[in-house]
Scaffold this active site. Structure first.
Site, PDB file in Angstrom:
ATOM      1  N   GLY A 200      -8.794 -10.627  -1.500  1.00 28.35           N
ATOM      2  CA  GLY A 200      -7.625 -10.958  -0.684  1.00 28.35           C
ATOM      3  C   GLY A 200      -7.020 -12.309  -1.026  1.00 28.35           C
ATOM      4  O   GLY A 200      -5.826 -12.426  -1.316  1.00 28.35           O
TER       5      GLY A 200
ATOM      6  N   GLY B 103     -12.635  -4.782   0.111  1.00 23.39           N
ATOM      7  CA  GLY B 103     -14.049  -4.428   0.217  1.00 23.39           C
ATOM      8  C   GLY B 103     -14.544  -3.559  -0.926  1.00 23.39           C
ATOM      9  O   GLY B 103     -15.640  -3.771  -1.460  1.00 23.39           O
TER      10      GLY B 103
ATOM     11  N   ARG C 204       0.821  -1.217   0.000  1.00 23.86           N
ATOM     12  CA  ARG C 204       0.000   0.000   0.000  1.00 23.86           C
ATOM     13  C   ARG C 204       0.851   1.262   0.000  1.00 23.86           C
ATOM     14  O   ARG C 204       0.463   2.268  -0.593  1.00 23.86           O
ATOM     15  CB  ARG C 204      -0.933   0.000   1.211  1.00 23.86           C
ATOM     16  CG  ARG C 204      -2.077  -0.948   1.001  1.00 23.86           C
ATOM     17  CD  ARG C 204      -3.067  -0.908   2.130  1.00 23.86           C
ATOM     18  NE  ARG C 204      -4.306  -1.527   1.706  1.00 23.86           N
ATOM     19  CZ  ARG C 204      -5.208  -2.037   2.530  1.00 23.86           C
ATOM     20  NH1 ARG C 204      -5.007  -1.999   3.824  1.00 23.86           N
ATOM     21  NH2 ARG C 204      -6.308  -2.578   2.067  1.00 23.86           N
TER      22      ARG C 204
HETATM   23  P1  ADP Z   1     -11.397 -13.732  -1.860  1.00 24.94           P
HETATM   24  O1  ADP Z   1     -10.693 -13.347  -0.568  1.00 24.94           O
HETATM   25  O2  ADP Z   1     -10.448 -13.752  -3.026  1.00 24.94           O
HETATM   26  O3  ADP Z   1     -12.629 -12.901  -2.116  1.00 24.94           O
HETATM   27  P2  ADP Z   1     -12.877 -15.841  -0.561  1.00 24.94           P
HETATM   28  O4  ADP Z   1     -12.482 -15.267   0.764  1.00 24.94           O
HETATM   29  O5  ADP Z   1     -14.276 -15.714  -0.979  1.00 24.94           O
HETATM   30  O6  ADP Z   1     -11.905 -15.239  -1.695  1.00 24.94           O
HETATM   31  O7  ADP Z   1     -12.582 -17.397  -0.597  1.00 24.94           O
HETATM   32  C1  ADP Z   1     -11.313 -17.951  -0.350  1.00 24.94           C
HETATM   33  C2  ADP Z   1     -11.404 -19.212   0.470  1.00 24.94           C
HETATM   34  O8  ADP Z   1     -12.249 -20.175  -0.137  1.00 24.94           O
HETATM   35  C3  ADP Z   1     -10.063 -19.862   0.626  1.00 24.94           C
HETATM   36  O9  ADP Z   1      -9.712 -19.868   1.984  1.00 24.94           O
HETATM   37  C4  ADP Z   1     -10.271 -21.275   0.091  1.00 24.94           C
HETATM   38  O10 ADP Z   1      -9.587 -22.264   0.852  1.00 24.94           O
HETATM   39  C5  ADP Z   1     -11.758 -21.448   0.208  1.00 24.94           C
HETATM   40  N1  ADP Z   1     -12.258 -22.519  -0.684  1.00 24.94           N
HETATM   41  C6  ADP Z   1     -12.250 -22.535  -2.014  1.00 24.94           C
HETATM   42  N2  ADP Z   1     -12.759 -23.684  -2.492  1.00 24.94           N
HETATM   43  C7  ADP Z   1     -13.104 -24.429  -1.418  1.00 24.94           C
HETATM   44  C8  ADP Z   1     -13.691 -25.746  -1.247  1.00 24.94           C
HETATM   45  N3  ADP Z   1     -14.011 -26.500  -2.296  1.00 24.94           N
HETATM   46  N4  ADP Z   1     -13.899 -26.165   0.002  1.00 24.94           N
HETATM   47  C9  ADP Z   1     -13.555 -25.385   1.073  1.00 24.94           C
HETATM   48  N5  ADP Z   1     -13.019 -24.161   0.965  1.00 24.94           N
HETATM   49  C10 ADP Z   1     -12.784 -23.683  -0.255  1.00 24.94           C
HETATM   50 MG    MG Z   2     -11.105 -13.861   1.511  1.00 24.20          MG
END
Ligand code: ADP
Ligand code: MG
Length: 395
Positions: free
Chosen positions: A353, A376, A38
């Site tokens: 993230g 966010g 950042r």
């Molecule tokens: P971002 O931060 O990029 O928006 P999210 O926070 O929505 O993404 O999702 C990320 C999480 O989703 C990771 O911790 C990952 O381990 C989990 N995840 C992805 N696929 C699966 C799955 N099939 N089962 C359990 N957890 C999952």
């Molecule tokens: Mg996340």
């Protein structure tokens, strides 16, 4: 998105006091900055303004002091660290008063105390915004990551001083506009991650915007289950079956093709390289197994979809990528997207993230057109929401 002014529209700024809203809210561990991304993101704007002889006054929040001064959340210790990254001295002003600013010379850079020490910041109190406005001649917003908040330093100030987008804000807005505002078609969206419930608004917005919606991660399990597929012990939100069906129906109405995996990687226990690991058709998941990644045949089919597309927007990993080998699909599809971007056939924009962490793991973040670290604000933009900080710049 309509027009907004950038630093290119600034006239002579020599000796002018420029209030620059940045995001200095860096992660700290035991008083040491653990990731200075950042800080580095602010360099183009701050260097440009200081080189032109402006008096650069940096405004930021840090942590959640909830409207009162807290020693452990002061921005004072950041001045030295920021000066190191910037390569020139950085002053710290503990009070929001004109006398302190008057002592600065053209080309000087100063950080003002944590905006959130004042209750007027988060309340977007006009009186506090006027106090800040009195310190400067010009307002530059370079903090897209704070633009989903209507606070005094992210929104209120834009109405009181001539307002401009900084270089990082400009790059972010241009990338987002190219991805979903006015994109080249066909457009694909990858939405993954753990849960449908955290991304309902994203899915609802995207089905009306994109030609291909690729669903992976835990949320794919919810959609599969809604379709009557037995997903065993997988992470899935069975209570959202009706919502998932609604989204699929809306997609069909809008002419958006939804891609769910037809093969998956499963295991009986969630661990690195578990002995029970296997790949199977989605219809062959046993009751004691869980889906932890989408399968290689699905990835190959999705790569073919991306080859027909001109634009890609990506949020959320396709599997539990932190634990090998459940990063395989995310890494493989990310590499395809990166290669297509480098060949010039795809504009690729990603954010979130865990998504950024996954792209870094695949070593392809630099090969995407744009990777947003805004968190966010990026998600709210994916939901089609108007961001107050951006809207204020557009007037
Ligand atoms: P971002 O931060 O990029 O928006 P999210 O926070 O929505 O993404 O999702 C990320 C999480 O989703 C990771 O911790 C990952 O381990 C989990 N995840 C992805 N696929 C699966 C799955 N099939 N089962 C359990 N957890 C999952
Ligand atoms: Mg996340």
């Amino acid at each position: 998105m309509t027009g907004f002014r950038t630093l290119d529209d600034l006239g002579d700024v020599h000796g002018k006091r420029v209030l620059v809203r940045v995001d200095l809210n860096v992660p700290m561990q035991d008083g040491v900055i653990s990731d200075d991304t950042r800080l580095r993101a602010t360099l183009p704007t701050v260097t440009e303004l200081a080189d032109k002889g402006a008096i650069v006054l940096l405004l930021s929040h840090f942590g959640r002091p909830k409207g009162e001064p807290r020693l452990d959340m002061s921005l004072a210790p950041l001045a030295a660290a920021y000066g190191h990254v910037l390569g020139r001295p950085v002053y710290f002003l503990g009070e929001w008063d004109k006398e302190a600013v008057a002592e600065l010379a053209p080309g000087d850079v100063a950080i003002l105390e944590n905006m959130r020490f004042h209750p007027g910041e988060e309340a977007n109190d006009p009186a506090f915004a006027r106090t800040l406005a009195a310190l400067g001649d010009i307002y530059v917003d370079d903090a897209f990551s704070a633009a989903h908040r209507a606070h005094a330093s992210t929104e209120g100030l834009a109405h009181l001083l001539p307002a401009y987008a900084g270089r990082a804000m400009e790059a972010e807005l241009k990338a987002l506009e190219a991805a979903l505002g006015n994109p080249e078609r066909p457009v694909a969206a990858v939405v993954g991650g753990a849960k449908v419930s955290t991304k309902l608004e994203v899915l609802r917005h995207l089905v009306g915007k994109v030609d291909h919606l690729i669903i992976g991660g835990g949320m794919a399990n919810t959609f599969l289950a809604a379709r009557g597929v037995a997903v065993g012990k997988s992470l899935a939100e069975h209570d959202l079956a009706a919502t998932a069906e609604e989204i699929l129906a809306a997609a069909e109405q809008a002419g958006c093709t939804v891609h769910l995996p037809y093969d998956v990687v499963v295991a009986k226990e969630f661990a690195a390289n578990p002995p029970s690991l296997r790949t199977c058709n989605v219809h062959e998941v046993a009751p004691d197994e869980m889906i932890l990644d989408i399968g290689p045949a699905a990835v190959e089919a999705l790569a073919d979809v991306l080859k027909t597309c001109r634009t890609l927007v990506w949020n959320g990993p396709l599997g539990a990528f932190e634990t090998p080998p459940f990063d395989a699909a995310t890494v493989a599809l990310a590499r395809t997207a990166a290669a297509l971007t480098q060949e010039g056939s795809l504009v690729s924009v990603a954010g979130g993230g865990d998504t950024v962490a996954a792209l870094n793991k695949a070593d392809v973040a630099d090969d995407f057109t744009f990777v947003s670290t805004a968190g966010g604000a990026f998600l709210e933009w994916m939901e089609g929401k108007e961001l107050p900080g951006v809207k204020a710049l557009e007037q």
